[in-house]
Design an enzyme around this catalytic site. Structure first.
Site, PDB file in Angstrom:
ATOM      1  N   GLY B 177       0.959  -1.191   0.054  1.00 15.95           N
ATOM      2  CA  GLY B 177       0.066  -0.101  -0.054  1.00 15.95           C
ATOM      3  C   GLY B 177       0.948   1.313   0.109  1.00 15.95           C
ATOM      4  O   GLY B 177       1.946   1.239   0.365  1.00 15.95           O
ATOM      5  N   GLU B 421      -2.493 -10.346   5.988  1.00 14.64           N
ATOM      6  CA  GLU B 421      -2.222 -10.675   7.184  1.00 14.64           C
ATOM      7  C   GLU B 421      -2.175 -12.261   7.503  1.00 14.64           C
ATOM      8  O   GLU B 421      -2.354 -12.263   8.708  1.00 14.64           O
ATOM      9  CB  GLU B 421      -2.716  -9.860   8.195  1.00 14.64           C
ATOM     10  CG  GLU B 421      -2.524  -8.238   8.082  1.00 14.64           C
ATOM     11  CD  GLU B 421      -1.380  -7.727   8.254  1.00 14.64           C
ATOM     12  OE1 GLU B 421      -0.224  -8.733   8.732  1.00 14.64           O
ATOM     13  OE2 GLU B 421      -0.660  -7.023   7.703  1.00 14.64           O
TER      14      GLU B 421
END
Lengths: 658, 658
Positions: B177, B421
């Site tokens: 990101g 994650e």
């Protein structure tokens, strides 16, 4: 050049991919026709979907209109007609990415509900595209329950017109496709009032936009309902009517007519209306539901033999992710379901054709069964396939989440099929109502339609399987499914009766049973799907390895259903815990067997790279190269004003190189 | 003015909404602080999300950057600091719609993995936003399996630099990101080579864009990876490195250092790295997972008491759809899950805080348990909540499918949490590995961590419930969950041992058990979630009706889990079929009870209309008005070139008014 990880998978196919494709198409000739249509469409740059994932809703709409208009030309050029053998492949070849689909519904509703004179007036105009039609039924506040629609049409004997109005905001038409920006005409469903008396819902042809300049007609407010989860290419619209007058001739009057003096005359059978809904529900299964699942399986399975991640054996190369049992358990049941429902769809089509012939002979006996099956299967198949596409998406990890994988748009589109043409829960309850009725009739010794005769033959035996191989016998698992369907129907019927006998009012009792009624309806459909798959496999030719691999898929479909819903089979002891362990073992064994043919099984769906429109699912498996090249073309890689406006002032420019 | 159908629901609340809100917030003071932050953010037009559903990916990105820059000013203005009590509410108040989230990860990784000197150099620069950081770990071909990363960093003793390269396309960094367009710096994870020997993955600070003009640095190719299912506001990026040189000091060297002569020195514990991942997994549950489910419940439940459809009783008004049992069965279990997981999150936070204190005292004993619980719960909660949001969306029918409902964006965003994650299946298998290890240890009489001591106490009894009311006893259902968790763990451990004893290699045996291992891990987490909810309820004050309603929700959460997975409880006869019928009856009864408080229960989540950003979920329930007004603002209601270009030529203009 084909990625060797993918290429290798094709060399060990246990069956002829080409023959399986022909089987799915319904014959070699059909495959040829389909491929010719695909070739003609895909070689025409107007039909390209290359930029689809980069386009705004406005751009998608404009492209869809452009394609729809170009399609007319193309059909003429190619000599394709609406009644020709090519027609049914066009929509598939376009991946549905085209406007004016509601124009066809407009035409169909006139053909079915209009008088001969109305058909003679409107159908030629629509066929020549001298108008663009839509179909305005759903309202902001009313969907499933048609009787609740609030739009009004009051007959004015003085002028021989109907005056249409939207009395309040919840009565506004909302969702009709092609209506937001394109349509010039629409069929409005409204409550008919004559001399102050309401005669219920009737269809009226209403012009909404000028044929000169496309401006809205007097009394019409209309527009686009804005962004949706998908269907950006369709201008779903809203419509407000304020004293809009249409001549008496504009009420579709095959079954009901208003005479000049205001006399209301009903004629013919209303049952045919149900048949129209049945038609739509069955026809959407193939194009809108099965194809997305087949595409998702193709993408996810091809990707899963190219993607390597982590090590299965220490010291070896990273493993193809399809070699992990958990990945097989995600994808292969979806593949089996795609085949199972393909054959269910054949079964429904055949039943429908038979029903249609009967109806033409004025015999409406099959209607309740057809309605129950088309409702239940619409719900069951859309639900399974939507879940299946989502599983495929998630099984591709991060890359599945990129629009460039093709999976998000398949998911967001198929999801809508659970809602439109009858919300699934409502549909399952309709099937359940039929089941309960038939169960009561069968219990009383009365005759019931063929698909539910099994409800009469309640057996209280036990599953006879002795070892895990027994669970590869279609008789064993089909009977288990039958047993569960009977048990759920009969126990819910008993609960319903108990409640009513204990003084609960009928409608309350029904409501208190609906969760279980839905379960019964699902079990019924699942049983028929399993039975039909097993019967289909039996009839296949034993050559070319096709029967064998289809048998494996049928077993997997059946055992996956048991494995995922063990409680239903264990509940009354029909299946013992020991037998359930056999099911689990047989099921897990099958995964490893089918995994070997997974790529050939999706190759047989015969999707072109263009129709998949996916960086992960291409025939050559060059996944990373494709993702990289495609991403570079994204509009997000054009210069952004954000740097000059926000970042530059933020960064102060105090440092040149840290 | 509040829609009376919604307003009426609030008058009959069985508890104090305000007190429940305070309980959820952790005290009245917290509620006050949260509301002050929300008020400050929402009254500032820069933070508006009003146009979000109409914006392109580029517009979303630009708005997010603008907000991130403005937020710095705002925090200064308001006197909010990163360590202040307001901080944790800012992200929630912004609904996560802001850029530079990875800047914080960049800073955290330097703080955790950097030497004191590195921290002293970089953290002040980052804090003052003299650079924009990112975090480049995932590659095009590598996600979960970190050891497989292919980016290289070769130490050049001559220049005292590391030379970073992307040796092939699959090694390209992909997904980070803030990297596609914003970041000036990033932490690159690469395989460290010294004198030709590989030392594994290490983190390096690399500048990728000029601080003068934001152009890419020499040797850097970077850009945006294009459209995704959500996160349009984030510039997830790609990065190719070609002979990019960074000084020796840029390798983060708290735990590993390369001396000038190329000597590699490892120091400190590597275990702390796991703890970082644990932190992230636990911290995402609250903001990224629970909030979307709570919002979805709020929207769907408020809508379900405003929407009327069909008749429950003949002759009456159309019924609120929440009065249908099937609608209750869709929504209320999601509401119960939102509360259940809220308390699970509290439990995990507390465990984490305890673990953190221990680690500061150099005691790493809790790490394996913390890792297992955070992995399992991350997977379980993201999966349940994602499914829950989807159910809420579908339960709103067509209007749920409109972006203006807010539900599609909640769904497409929460879905990502199942993937990032740590992919959920991988995480559950890590939990399962811990369970099997502990089960073996417990069986051998060795001590095991607190959360798994129950594995040692295998009971072979039967469920003692005698009637449906017994199933409203937390002891009864908690024990049933415990029994299932033990059974699944022990039976899978047995299968694993059998396979190994029969000669199957260890890694193959593991793979053949993974489907069942995943089931065991889920059962373990489900058991702990139920047990924790029951314990939480017990501790609540009995005043204000809160304990009573929470008890109902706890019962519903537990019984829904049994009802949806009956096979697991029936399998070995722990629960009989008759008892399962009691569960079903108790469960369906509870739906009707909780339905009465459904609206107050979502009101207690205390979302503002701005934060819901939904036409269906507003506090006043004016659904249709809001949909209509909002749709009119859609860019799809601007003039389209499609008419002039395509429709006009098609329509011929031969007719003026039909």
């Amino acid at each position: 050049s084909v990625n060797p990880d993918l290429g290798g998978e094709r060399q060990t196919a246990s069956f002829s991919v080409e023959k399986l494709t022909a089987l799915l198409d319904g014959g070699v000739e059909q495959t040829q026709i389909r491929r010719a249509v695909v070739e003609a469409i895909e070689s025409d740059p107007v039909f390209s979907r290359e930029n689809q994932y980069f386009q705004t809703q406005n751009e998608r709409y404009e492209a869809a209109v452009r394609k729809a208009v170009h399609l007319q030309k193309k059909m003429h050029e190619m000599g394709w007609t609406e009644n020709g053998p090519e027609y049914k492949y066009i929509y598939r070849a376009l991946s549905g990415d085209v406007a004016f689909l509601l124009h066809r519904v407009f035409m169909r509703s006139i053909s079915v509900l209009g008088s001969d004179r109305q058909i003679a007036k409107w159908i030629p105009l629509a066929t020549q595209h001298k108008l663009i039609g839509s179909y305005a039924q759903t309202e902001l506040g009313h969907g499933t329950y048609l009787q609740g629609l609030e739009t009004t049409a009051v007959f004015d004997t003085a002028t021989q017109e109907f005056i249409l109005n939207t009395p309040k905001i919840s009565a506004m038409k909302w969702w009709p496709g092609d209506m937001g920006r394109s349509a010039t005409h629409t069929v409005v469903f409204a409550q008919l009032y004559i001399h102050g008396k309401c005669y219920g819902i009737h269809p009226f042809i209403v012009q909404i936009r000028s044929l000169q300049d496309h401006s809205l007609c007097p009394g019409i407010t209309a527009g686009d309902i804005g962004p949706k989860m998908n269907f950006e290419h369709i201008d779903n619209g809203y419509l407000l009517l304020k004293n809009v007058r249409v001549p008496r001739e504009n009420m579709l009057s095959k079954f009901c007519e208003v005479r000049p003096d205001g006399t209301y005359v009903r004629q013919g059978s209303q049952q045919i209306n149900y048949f129209t809904m049945t038609t739509v529900r069955i026809s959407l299964i193939s194009d809108e539901v099965l194809i997305p699942l087949k595409k998702a399986c193709t993408i996810a399975i091809r990707y899963s033999v190219v993607r390597r991640q982590s090590k299965l054996k220490p010291g070896e190369q990273e493993a193809k992710i399809l070699d992990y049992q958990t990945q097989q358990e995600k994808l292969l049941p979806q593949l089996a379901a795609a085949y199972a429902f393909h054959f269910t769809n054949d079964y429904l089509q055949e039943l429908f054709d038979r029903g249609y012939r009967e109806i033409q002979r004025k015999n409406f006996d099959m209607l309740p069964e057809l309605h129950a099956l088309s409702s239940g299967f619409k719900a069951m198949i859309t639900q399974h396939c939507t879940a299946g596409v989502e599983i495929c998406l998630r099984a591709c990890g991060g890359h599945g989440y990129s629009l460039l994988s093709g999976l998000p748009s398949l998911y967001t589109k198929i999801l809508a099929s659970c809602i439109y043409e009858g919300e699934n829960t409502i549909l399952l309850l309709q099937t359940a109502r039929f089941l309960i009725k038939c169960f009561m009739a069968a219990s009383a010794g009365q005759p019931v339609p063929p698909s539910v005769t099994y409800l009469a033959a309640v057996k209280h035996g036990k599953c006879p399987a002795k070892n895990k191989l027994d669970f590869l016998s279609p008789d064993i698992y089909t009977e288990a499914y039958q047993h569960v369907a009977v048990r759920l129907t009969s126990s819910t019927a008993a609960k319903l009766q108990d409640l009513i006998q204990s003084g609960v009012k009928k409608h309350d009792a029904w409501n208190q049973c609906t969760v279980q009624l839905v379960q019964a309806a699902k079990a019924h459909c699942h049983y028929i799907a399993v039975k039909n798959f097993a019967e289909t496999v039996e009839k296949l030719e034993t050559k070319a390895g096709i029967q064998k691999i289809m048998k494996h898929l049928c077993d997997l479909f059946a055992l996956h259903g048991i494995f995922s819903n063990t409680g239903a089979f264990l509940h009354d002891g029909y299946t013992s815990a020991a037998q359930m362990d056999m099911v689990t073992a047989a099921y897990l064994d099958l995964l490893a067997v089918i995994r070997k043919d997974a790529v050939p099984l999706v190759d047989a769906f015969d999707f072109t790279d263009q129709s998949l429109n996916s960086a992960l699912g291409s025939y050559d498996g060059q996944v990373y190269q494709r993702l990289y090249e495609w991403a570079q073309k994204s509009p997000t890689n054009q210069m952004s004003p954000a740097y000059e406006r926000y970042l530059k002032p933020l960064l102060h420019n105090t440092l040149s190189k840290l």
